[in-house]
Design an enzyme around this catalytic site. Structure first.
Site, mmCIF file in Angstrom:
data_model
loop_
_atom_site.group_PDB
_atom_site.id
_atom_site.type_symbol
_atom_site.label_atom_id
_atom_site.label_comp_id
_atom_site.label_asym_id
_atom_site.label_seq_id
_atom_site.Cartn_x
_atom_site.Cartn_y
_atom_site.Cartn_z
ATOM 1 N N ASN A 9 0.557 -1.154 -0.429
ATOM 2 C CA ASN A 9 0.171 -0.182 -0.157
ATOM 3 C C ASN A 9 1.317 1.274 -0.004
ATOM 4 O O ASN A 9 1.215 1.241 0.452
ATOM 5 C CB ASN A 9 -1.061 -0.086 1.656
ATOM 6 C CG ASN A 9 -2.043 1.301 1.262
ATOM 7 O OD1 ASN A 9 -1.668 2.171 0.476
ATOM 8 N ND2 ASN A 9 -2.420 1.053 2.636
ATOM 9 N N LYS A 11 -0.068 4.978 -0.486
ATOM 10 C CA LYS A 11 -0.851 4.968 0.537
ATOM 11 C C LYS A 11 -0.494 6.836 -0.507
ATOM 12 O O LYS A 11 -0.464 7.084 -1.749
ATOM 13 C CB LYS A 11 0.199 5.668 1.536
ATOM 14 C CG LYS A 11 -0.427 3.955 3.242
ATOM 15 C CD LYS A 11 0.060 4.225 4.262
ATOM 16 C CE LYS A 11 -0.174 3.273 4.967
ATOM 17 N NZ LYS A 11 0.278 3.675 6.416
ATOM 18 N N HIS A 95 -9.473 0.530 5.319
ATOM 19 C CA HIS A 95 -8.690 1.325 5.248
ATOM 20 C C HIS A 95 -7.957 1.685 6.804
ATOM 21 O O HIS A 95 -9.717 3.367 6.829
ATOM 22 C CB HIS A 95 -7.375 1.646 4.904
ATOM 23 C CG HIS A 95 -6.365 1.873 5.500
ATOM 24 N ND1 HIS A 95 -5.607 2.749 6.285
ATOM 25 C CD2 HIS A 95 -5.011 1.027 5.108
ATOM 26 C CE1 HIS A 95 -4.291 2.293 6.768
ATOM 27 N NE2 HIS A 95 -3.999 0.816 6.216
ATOM 28 N N GLU A 97 -6.630 4.304 8.386
ATOM 29 C CA GLU A 97 -6.836 5.982 7.709
ATOM 30 C C GLU A 97 -7.908 6.376 6.826
ATOM 31 O O GLU A 97 -8.074 7.515 6.753
ATOM 32 C CB GLU A 97 -5.566 5.911 6.399
ATOM 33 C CG GLU A 97 -4.605 6.017 7.417
ATOM 34 C CD GLU A 97 -2.905 5.652 7.178
ATOM 35 O OE1 GLU A 97 -2.916 5.808 6.258
ATOM 36 O OE2 GLU A 97 -1.625 5.173 7.192
ATOM 37 N N GLU A 167 -5.155 -4.909 10.408
ATOM 38 C CA GLU A 167 -4.163 -4.230 10.472
ATOM 39 C C GLU A 167 -4.705 -3.485 12.032
ATOM 40 O O GLU A 167 -5.389 -2.523 12.120
ATOM 41 C CB GLU A 167 -3.706 -2.699 9.493
ATOM 42 C CG GLU A 167 -4.011 -3.999 7.971
ATOM 43 C CD GLU A 167 -3.653 -2.601 7.107
ATOM 44 O OE1 GLU A 167 -2.738 -2.370 7.141
ATOM 45 O OE2 GLU A 167 -4.126 -1.787 7.238
ATOM 46 N N GLY A 173 2.993 2.299 10.700
ATOM 47 C CA GLY A 173 4.058 3.468 10.700
ATOM 48 C C GLY A 173 4.339 4.167 12.207
ATOM 49 O O GLY A 173 5.136 4.922 12.271
ATOM 50 N N SER A 212 3.561 -1.881 10.465
ATOM 51 C CA SER A 212 4.938 -2.016 10.429
ATOM 52 C C SER A 212 5.710 -3.336 10.118
ATOM 53 O O SER A 212 6.675 -3.857 10.767
ATOM 54 C CB SER A 212 5.211 -2.335 12.278
ATOM 55 O OG SER A 212 4.929 -0.795 12.141
HETATM 56 P P1 13P Z 1 3.503 -0.324 7.886
HETATM 57 O O1 13P Z 1 3.345 -0.525 7.097
HETATM 58 O O2 13P Z 1 3.714 1.676 6.832
HETATM 59 O O3 13P Z 1 3.120 0.337 8.844
HETATM 60 O O4 13P Z 1 1.460 0.645 6.934
HETATM 61 C C1 13P Z 1 0.860 -0.446 7.778
HETATM 62 C C2 13P Z 1 -0.343 -0.022 6.541
HETATM 63 O O5 13P Z 1 -1.422 0.557 6.946
HETATM 64 C C3 13P Z 1 -0.564 -0.674 5.002
HETATM 65 O O6 13P Z 1 -2.318 -0.040 4.516
#
Ligand code: 13P
Length: 251
Positions: A9, A11, A95, A97, A167, A173, A212
């Site tokens: 992803n 982002k 997601h 976010e 997740e 992150g 992560s």
């Molecule tokens: P990270 O791997 O940067 O923690 O992000 C995970 C994520 O949100 C994938 O959709």
């Protein structure tokens, strides 16, 4: 047998030049045919990535799609039918976010899930608890509720053509990864929730862990019985690191 899957992803990252460089790395990445690999670039770069990965065996997905399947008057949105026509195969739904920052409700996510499937896109439904919810002992309740919202609307059969990504919000992150056992416990509970309704759908459902994941911890996570691969954020922006994670899923 469930096929392992690793999805990147990206982002809200990337420029045309940066994406071109990443594509070069992905095209040169040693691939295992056992692992399904997908990347989710920003909507702006979807077409560039589809063209650039032609023949690579790597699928391309979108990070978001509209609540209605067909094109129409919906400023700023991209219809799943448009994504499918461009060559997308998958789309992220729910997601954290988007749930938290954009404020997408369960009702909106139901619409997005259905609209995507109606166009032949495979939804990757993301679920996960916040740190506060985990500390209050509510992880399974929260994840169970997020899944039930879609299961009750469309039935478990809809998951014969979907992927679920667990997740934990506190691991995204942050550099804090769920331990393999913490992740396995939630994955087992997710699979059990599906199994109460349809054992076959449950047994075949690809369950990805995200939060992560990096080359250094991927093998241990993917070694757990109910973890079928990963949804990778930051580490997917580096083709070498992402390649190593993909290989970890094949071992
Ligand atoms: P990270 O791997 O940067 O923690 O992000 C995970 C994520 O949100 C994938 O959709």
């Amino acid at each position: 047998m469930r096929r392992p899957m690793v999805a990147g992803n990206w982002k809200m990252h990337g420029t045309r030049a940066g994406v071109a460089e990443l594509l070069e790395g992905l095209n040169n990445m040693p691939m295992s045919s056992e692992v399904e690999v997908a990347v989710f670039p920003s909507a702006l770069h979807v077409a560039q990535v589809i063209d650039g990965l032609e023949g690579s065996g790597i699928a391309v997905g979108a990070q978001n799609s509209a609540i209605q399947s067909e094109q129409g008057a919906l400023t700023g949105e991209v219809a799943p039918s448009q994504l499918a026509e461009t060559g997308c195969k998958l789309v992220l739904v729910g997601h954290s976010e988007r749930r938290q920052i954009i404020g997408e409700s369960e009702e909106v996510l139901q619409q997005k899930f259905a609209a995507a499937q109606a166009c032949g896109l495979k939804p990757v439904l993301c679920v996960g608890e916040t740190l506060e919810e985990r500390e209050a002992g509510k992880t399974l309740e929260v994840v169970g509720r997020q899944l039930s919202s879609i299961i009750e609307a469309f039935g478990v059969a809809a998951f014969a053509n979907a992927v679920v990504a667990y997740e934990p919000v506190w691991a995204i992150g942050t550099g804090l990864t769920a331990s393999p056992q913490q992740a396995q416990d939630v994955h087992a509970a997710i699979r059990a929730q599906f199994a109460t309704k349809d054992a076959e759908v449950a047994a075949n459902l690809q369950l990805l862990y995200g939060g992560s994941v990096k080359a250094a911890n991927a093998a241990e996570l993917f070694g757990m019985p109910d973890i079928d691969g990963g949804l990778i954020g930051g580490a997917s922006l580096n083709a070498d690191e992402f390649g190593a994670i993909c290989r970890a899923a094949g071992n």
